[in-house]
Write an enzyme that holds these catalytic residues in place. Structure first.
Site, short mmCIF file in Angstrom:
data_model
loop_
_atom_site.label_atom_id
_atom_site.label_comp_id
_atom_site.label_asym_id
_atom_site.label_seq_id
_atom_site.Cartn_x
_atom_site.Cartn_y
_atom_site.Cartn_z
N LYS A 155 0.88 -1.19 0.00
CA LYS A 155 0.00 0.00 0.00
C LYS A 155 0.91 1.23 0.00
O LYS A 155 1.31 1.73 1.06
CB LYS A 155 -0.90 -0.05 1.24
CG LYS A 155 -2.06 0.92 1.23
CD LYS A 155 -3.05 0.56 2.33
CE LYS A 155 -4.01 1.70 2.65
NZ LYS A 155 -4.95 2.04 1.60
N1 PMP Z 1 -8.21 -1.64 -2.20
C1 PMP Z 1 -7.63 -0.45 -2.12
C2 PMP Z 1 -7.04 0.14 -3.35
C3 PMP Z 1 -7.60 0.24 -0.90
O1 PMP Z 1 -7.02 1.44 -0.82
C4 PMP Z 1 -8.19 -0.34 0.23
C5 PMP Z 1 -8.19 0.38 1.55
N2 PMP Z 1 -7.02 0.14 2.27
C6 PMP Z 1 -8.78 -1.60 0.09
C7 PMP Z 1 -8.78 -2.22 -1.14
C8 PMP Z 1 -9.41 -2.30 1.25
O2 PMP Z 1 -8.42 -2.72 2.13
P1 PMP Z 1 -8.74 -2.89 3.68
O3 PMP Z 1 -9.94 -3.75 3.78
O4 PMP Z 1 -7.52 -3.56 4.21
O5 PMP Z 1 -8.97 -1.54 4.22
#
Ligand code: PMP
Length: 304
Positions: A155
């Site tokens: 991320k």
């Molecule tokens: N995809 C993207 C591109 C994101 O930014 C997020 C948010 N972090 C998610 C999916 C969902 O991830 P999470 O459930 O870990 O928040």
């Protein structure tokens, strides 16, 4: 927001400033997380959801995306987060934003040998997308950035230009959110959330190989669907055309929570109302997240 974590300690928010030459600011060389805390008024307690899992992903993002090792352990960062939330005294839903970033004020690419640091802020936070009536979504003209361009599963702040452009396109066209296709032209995910489809009683979601972010909420949804609804999630590619004929569609993510989709490219999903499976998953998700389901007590960390 009274206090923040900056340069190794808790300081007043107004003191947490970075210089304009900071590497991460110039080149997008940061990795980050979004973590939610849910206030439970009856229990007089603030619960942080999946705290450890988020820092494990941050550590992985640091390795893959910044070619570096975090200078704090996952346990230390979990403890610092609880301490910061407590010090701010929140008695409402919150959003926690930890960032590990190339902090050196230096011109030049390369990552290696460039100093890094950690910072974190917390903000009160309600719904990010509407979760009550279903949102209007379009399929973006931007493709989800591929694993040939950035490491899969990390991320990385810089990568979010891809998500931001897709979201901006959606807003400019009058939609609430965008779905991005992968380089294979199959469905990847939303700009900041993962996608699930219900079709003929089956729960389907794109596999990680679509270069989606491995969402922590995505795993929660799979677990709840299996435990509570007896539904095993099928991970397979979804063609764009399948979206329009879905029985139910929803996004999930820390920010989005579980957000039903009413239409895609102005085509209604069924009757455009929130579907039954989506609604059930929402109910059990919030119960678990807010600390009202002892079965999922290990999902949450109390602050007070
Ligand atoms: N995809 C993207 C591109 C994101 O930014 C997020 C948010 N972090 C998610 C999916 C969902 O991830 P999470 O459930 O870990 O928040």
């Amino acid at each position: 927001m009274k206090y923040t974590f900056f340069k190794g300690k808790i300081v007043p928010f107004s003191e947490a400033k970075i210089g304009i030459m900071t590497h991460a600011f110039n080149y997008g060389t940061g990795v980050f997380e979004g973590i939610r805390g849910y206030w439970n008024a009856e229990k007089n307690q603030l619960f942080i959801l999946k705290l450890k899992e988020h820092y494990e992903r941050l550590a992985r993002s640091t390795n893959l995306g910044l070619k570096s090792e975090m200078k704090y352990s996952v346990d230390e960062l979990c403890a610092a987060t609880v301490e910061l939330a407590k010090k701010n005294g929140y008695k409402e839903d919150i959003y926690i934003r930890p960032i590990y970033y190339k902090s050196q004020e230096k011109i030049g690419l390369g990552l290696i040998g460039i100093e890094d640091d950690f910072c974190m802020f917390i903000s009160p936070f309600g719904a990010y997308l509407d979760i009550t009536k279903g949102i209007r979504v379009c399929v973006s003209n931007w493709w989800r950035i591929s694993a040939q361009s950035v490491p899969q599963g990390a991320k990385i702040t810089g990568t979010y230009i891809n998500s931001s452009l897709a979201k901006a396109e959606a807003l400019e066209k009058g939609f609430d959110e965008a779905i991005l296709l992968s380089h294979e032209k199959t469905v990847a995910e939303g700009s900041g959330e993962n996608l699930f489809m219900v079709k003929d009683g089956k729960l389907i979601t794109p596999p990680l190989s679509e270069t989606i972010l491995p969402g922590i909420t995505r795993v929660c949804v799979m677990e709840l669907a299996a435990n509570e609804l007896g539904l095993k999630t099928i991970e397979r590619q979804i063609k764009q055309n399948e979206l329009y004929g879905a029985d139910e569609l929803f996004f999930c993510g820390t920010g989005a929570q579980i957000s039903p989709i009413a239409s895609v490219d102005d085509k209604l999903i069924k009757d455009g109302k929130v579907g039954l499976i989506t609604k059930k998953l929402q109910t059990i998700y919030f119960k678990a997240a807010r600390g009202d389901d002892p079965k999922y007590a290990d999902w949450i960390t109390p602050v007070y």
